[in-house]
Design a protein around this motif. Structure first.
Motif, mmCIF file in Angstrom:
data_model
loop_
_atom_site.group_PDB
_atom_site.id
_atom_site.type_symbol
_atom_site.label_atom_id
_atom_site.label_comp_id
_atom_site.label_asym_id
_atom_site.label_seq_id
_atom_site.Cartn_x
_atom_site.Cartn_y
_atom_site.Cartn_z
ATOM 1 N N ARG A 282 -11.015 3.566 0.855
ATOM 2 C CA ARG A 282 -9.926 3.734 1.824
ATOM 3 C C ARG A 282 -9.781 2.423 2.605
ATOM 4 O O ARG A 282 -10.235 2.304 3.739
ATOM 5 N N SER B 73 -13.569 3.233 7.307
ATOM 6 C CA SER B 73 -12.766 3.872 6.264
ATOM 7 C C SER B 73 -11.384 4.137 6.841
ATOM 8 O O SER B 73 -11.258 4.842 7.843
ATOM 9 N N GLN C 42 -5.561 5.534 2.669
ATOM 10 C CA GLN C 42 -5.753 5.578 1.221
ATOM 11 C C GLN C 42 -4.435 5.900 0.530
ATOM 12 O O GLN C 42 -3.454 6.284 1.175
ATOM 13 N N ARG D 130 -6.416 5.110 -5.709
ATOM 14 C CA ARG D 130 -7.438 4.604 -4.793
ATOM 15 C C ARG D 130 -7.526 5.561 -3.609
ATOM 16 O O ARG D 130 -6.950 5.343 -2.547
ATOM 17 N N ARG D 131 -8.259 6.619 -3.804
ATOM 18 C CA ARG D 131 -8.374 7.662 -2.795
ATOM 19 C C ARG D 131 -9.627 8.489 -3.078
ATOM 20 O O ARG D 131 -10.188 8.455 -4.179
#
Length: 246
Positions: free
Chosen positions: A13, A41, A44, A52-53
């Protein structure tokens, strides 16, 4: 104003947080006297729009952050039974400023990391705290109490953050947890004193980007004592501006 760092480029994230969340965290950090908010973090890829999560949808579109609070170079720590007053003040202020999802716990993300954000979607406005396993039943009692204190008075903090003061004169501190008196117009200048909520002072001029730093005389003796973050000052109704006739 607190500094912000992160999220790390290599984090899953690693996207920026939303401007809405940035505002909430900035208000909370200033109210609690936090020097730096370290985002471990951030945002995302939105579900269905990227890979990308990880985990839930709370971090989608940068609407949540996992973070640590740093004061005088040290990340504040807590246990499942207690937390420093500064951490409690930050959580209460974040809840009052609009955060609806707050999680923490030693067996959740360790003794220094806190989740602060909004709901699972833009239509989810449920207020919720949680701890180990992401379960509400495991939320530390101090976390529940601090968040509930903010949610009970959601307008209180927003009302204490006035528009940028327009002119020198008499003002009062309206930051719930006090306001740091610094040696210069910016967060990089050291602070050896915190002015309590309600402290009255005289602003002689505004400096820095956007005029956000007020040069102040706290003792009323005509000697300048330092600088404070101006958005957390409120003009006194009886304030006389320079040139006014008493």
């Amino acid at each position: 104003m607190a500094n912000f760092t992160g999220p790390p480029p290599g984090a899953i994230r690693n996207k920026p947080i939303s401007s809405e969340l940035q505002k909430v965290l900035s208000i909370a950090a200033q109210s609690a006297g936090i020097d730096t908010v370290v985002i471990t973090s951030g945002g995302q890829d939105t579900l269905g729009e990227g890979t990308r999560r990880t985990g839930s949808t709370r971090h989608d579109r940068g609407r949540a952050a996992d973070l640590q609070l740093v004061v005088q170079g040290t990340a504040l720590a807590f246990t499942d039974h207690a937390a420093p007053a500064t951490v409690l003040a930050f959580i209460t202020a974040a809840a009052a400023a609009g955060a609806t999802g707050i999680g923490a716990g030693v067996d959740y993300m360790g003794a220094r990391t806190i989740h602060v954000g909004f709901g699972t979607s833009i239509n989810d406005h449920q207020t919720l705290t949680w701890g180990a396993g992401g379960k509400s039943i495991n939320a530390p009692q101090w976390l529940r109490d601090a968040a509930e204190a903010g949610w009970r008075t959601p307008a209180a903090l927003a009302e204490t953050v006035p528009a940028e003061p327009a002119a020198p004169g008499r003002y009062a501190v309206v930051a719930r947890s006090g306001l740091k008196l610094r040696g210069g117009p910016g967060p990089d200048f050291g602070s050896e004193k915190t002015l309590a909520l309600g402290t009255e002072l005289t602003v002689t001029q505004f400096e820095g980007p956007g005029g956000n730093w007020a040069c102040v005389d706290v003792e009323g003796d005509g000697v300048l004592d330092g600088y404070v973050f101006a958005p957390f000052l409120a003009a006194l109704a009886s304030s006389h501006q320079p040139g006014d006739v008493a």
